[in-house]
Design an enzyme around this catalytic site. Sequence first.
Site, PDB file in Angstrom:
ATOM      1  N   LYS A   1      19.821  -9.983 -16.185  1.00 26.55           N
ATOM      2  CA  LYS A   1      19.147  -8.904 -16.945  1.00 26.55           C
ATOM      3  C   LYS A   1      20.648  -8.323 -17.674  1.00 26.55           C
ATOM      4  O   LYS A   1      21.770  -8.072 -17.004  1.00 26.55           O
ATOM      5  CB  LYS A   1      18.602  -7.955 -16.433  1.00 26.55           C
ATOM      6  CG  LYS A   1      17.758  -6.837 -17.180  1.00 26.55           C
ATOM      7  CD  LYS A   1      16.779  -6.094 -16.517  1.00 26.55           C
ATOM      8  CE  LYS A   1      16.111  -5.058 -17.464  1.00 26.55           C
ATOM      9  NZ  LYS A   1      15.268  -4.194 -16.527  1.00 26.55           N
TER      10      LYS A   1
ATOM     11  N   SER B   1      10.617  -3.975 -18.534  1.00 27.72           N
ATOM     12  CA  SER B   1      11.685  -4.271 -19.271  1.00 27.72           C
ATOM     13  C   SER B   1      12.429  -5.504 -19.061  1.00 27.72           C
ATOM     14  O   SER B   1      13.253  -5.892 -20.043  1.00 27.72           O
ATOM     15  CB  SER B   1      12.513  -3.004 -19.304  1.00 27.72           C
ATOM     16  OG  SER B   1      13.381  -2.900 -18.071  1.00 27.72           O
TER      17      SER B   1
ATOM     18  N   SER C   1       9.457  -2.667 -13.993  1.00 26.37           N
ATOM     19  CA  SER C   1      10.458  -3.719 -14.925  1.00 26.37           C
ATOM     20  C   SER C   1      10.544  -4.872 -14.600  1.00 26.37           C
ATOM     21  O   SER C   1      10.716  -5.891 -14.953  1.00 26.37           O
ATOM     22  CB  SER C   1      11.656  -2.960 -15.456  1.00 26.37           C
ATOM     23  OG  SER C   1      11.408  -2.292 -16.461  1.00 26.37           O
TER      24      SER C   1
HETATM   25  N1  GLN Z   1       7.757   0.825 -18.158  1.00 24.65           N
HETATM   26  C1  GLN Z   1       8.613   1.823 -17.431  1.00 24.65           C
HETATM   27  C2  GLN Z   1       9.262   2.799 -18.456  1.00 24.65           C
HETATM   28  O1  GLN Z   1       9.456   2.554 -19.380  1.00 24.65           O
HETATM   29  C3  GLN Z   1       9.315   1.218 -16.489  1.00 24.65           C
HETATM   30  C4  GLN Z   1      10.684   0.520 -17.052  1.00 24.65           C
HETATM   31  C5  GLN Z   1      11.587   0.004 -16.019  1.00 24.65           C
HETATM   32  O2  GLN Z   1      11.087  -0.246 -14.947  1.00 24.65           O
HETATM   33  N2  GLN Z   1      12.674  -0.104 -16.392  1.00 24.65           N
HETATM   34  O3  GLN Z   1      10.151   3.598 -17.997  1.00 24.65           O
END
Ligand code: GLN
Length: 465
Positions: A56, A131, A155
Site C-alpha cells: 500500500k 482504503s 481499510s
Molecule cells: N473508512 C474509514 C475512514 O475513512 C477507515 C479508513 C482506514 O481504515 N484507513 O477513516
Amino acid sequence: MGASAEDAVAALFGKIKRSRLNAYNVLSEDLALERARDFDRSPWSGLMAGVPIAIKSCISTRGIETNCSSRILSGYTPPYDATVIERLKEEGAIIVGKTNMDEFAMGTSTETSYFGPTRNPWDLDRVPGGSSGGSAAAVAAGEAPAALGSDTGGSIRCPASFCGIVGLKPTYGLVSRYGLVSYANSLEQIGPLTLTVEDAALVLDVIAGHDPRDSTSADTPGGYLSALDRGVDGLTLGVPEEYFGEGVNPKVERSVWDAISKLEELGASWKEVSLPHTKYALAAYYIIAMSEASSNLARFDGLRYGLRLGADQDWHTTFSDIRAAGFGPEVKRRVLLGTYALSAGYYGRYYLKALKVRTLIKEDFERALSVGGADLLVTPTMPFPAFKIGERIEDPLSLYMADVFTVPINLAGVPAISVPCGFADGLPIGLQIIGRHFDEVSVLRAAKAYEDATPYHEAVPKEVV
Ligand code: GLN
C-alpha cells in the site's frame, strides 16, 4: 514449474500493465526484475523467498515512491524502509509496486485517490472498497500473490470483503508502525491481504513482533502458520445482536448465519452476545480519527516533502497555498473537522467525550470476550456488498456509515479477519471473525477451518487478464 523467478516476475508485470483496474500507482519493475535475477543466480532461503508482494502506498519503501495517493506527496521517495518492508526483504520477498488507496487512507472506496479510482475486479463499475482498495483488487485479480494494507477503521477488511479475499487487521501493537505514514496512529495497524488464510498467517509471521523504533509494538511468540490446523473444536463463538438487522443486506445476513452454522458443524458452539455501545462507535471513531489526522498531517508543510509551487512567499502563504493545492477535498474536510474538535472551546465536548466512549466500547469487547464468554465474535464485515463508483462519494456521511461493523474493532484494539463467505448478486460477501487482544491464533484457526470447509475463496473474478 521450473520457470525462473525473472520470467514469473516479468509475466506479472505484463498482467499488471494490461489491467483496467488501476490497482497500482507506482510500479518498481526495474528493482523487482533485478532482485528476481539475483534470486535466479543464487537462490536465497526465507519464508517468502522469491515471492512478489504489493505494498500500500502509505508504507515507506526505500527508493520507491510513496505518495499515499496524494498530490502533496507525488514524487516523494523515502530514504528508508518501514520495519515491515525490512522484514519482508529479509525473508526474501520481492516488491512489485505501490498500490492505489484513498488519499492518506481516508475513505472506504479508493475513490479519493489523486490517481483516480481503483475498480473492483468482480464488476468494473463498482468500488473495490477502501482504503486499501488497490491492494485488494491486485490480489483478487492475480496482479500480486499477496499485499500489505493498513487498517485504521476497516481499510484492510472492507476491501478484502468487497473483493472476495482474506484481510487481517492485527491487534494494535502486534505489527510495527515504523515507516507507516500516520493517519490516526492510535487506531491503525499494517496487515496482510491474501487469497488464503494460510498466506495471511505466513505474512503475519514475517511482519509481527517488537520493534525498538515503535514504542507501541509488543513482543509476540509468533507461530501463526504452525497453529493454523487446530480447527474450531471447543471454541465458543459470540454473535453480537447489534451487528444484524436494520441496514444489513438480507443476503449478507443469510450468508453470515450460514457461516455460523458451518462453524457449528465443525465443532464450535455459539451464543448471542451484546456490544451495547455499538451505536456510538462511528461518531467516536470519526472524532478521534479526524483529530489525530489533523495533527499528523500538519507535517505536510510543503517544505520537507513532496509538492512545491513556484516561488516561495512568506511562510504562512506558502504553507496554505501548498496544502490548498496538495490535499484533496476529503483530507481537507477531516483536517478542518479534526482541528475544530481539538480546539480549546470544544475539546471537552467532542474529543474527550469520544475518548470516554472509546473506553466503553473497549469494555464491551472485553466483556463479550471474557473467560467464560465467547472466544471469538462472528459478524458481517460490511453491511452490504460493493457499491457503484460515484454512488456515495458526494455524500460523506453515507460513506462513513458503511464502516459501522469495522471501526469498533479498531477502537477496542482487538484483531479481526475478513474471509469470503458467499455472494450477493455475483458480488463477494465477507465474514468478520474477531478475537481477544493478541489472540490471532484463534482468529486464524477458525478462519482456516471455515475456509477448508467452503468453496468461496476459490471463486475467480471476471476481470482477470
Ligand atoms: N473508512 C474509514 C475512514 O475513512 C477507515 C479508513 C482506514 O481504515 N484507513 O477513516
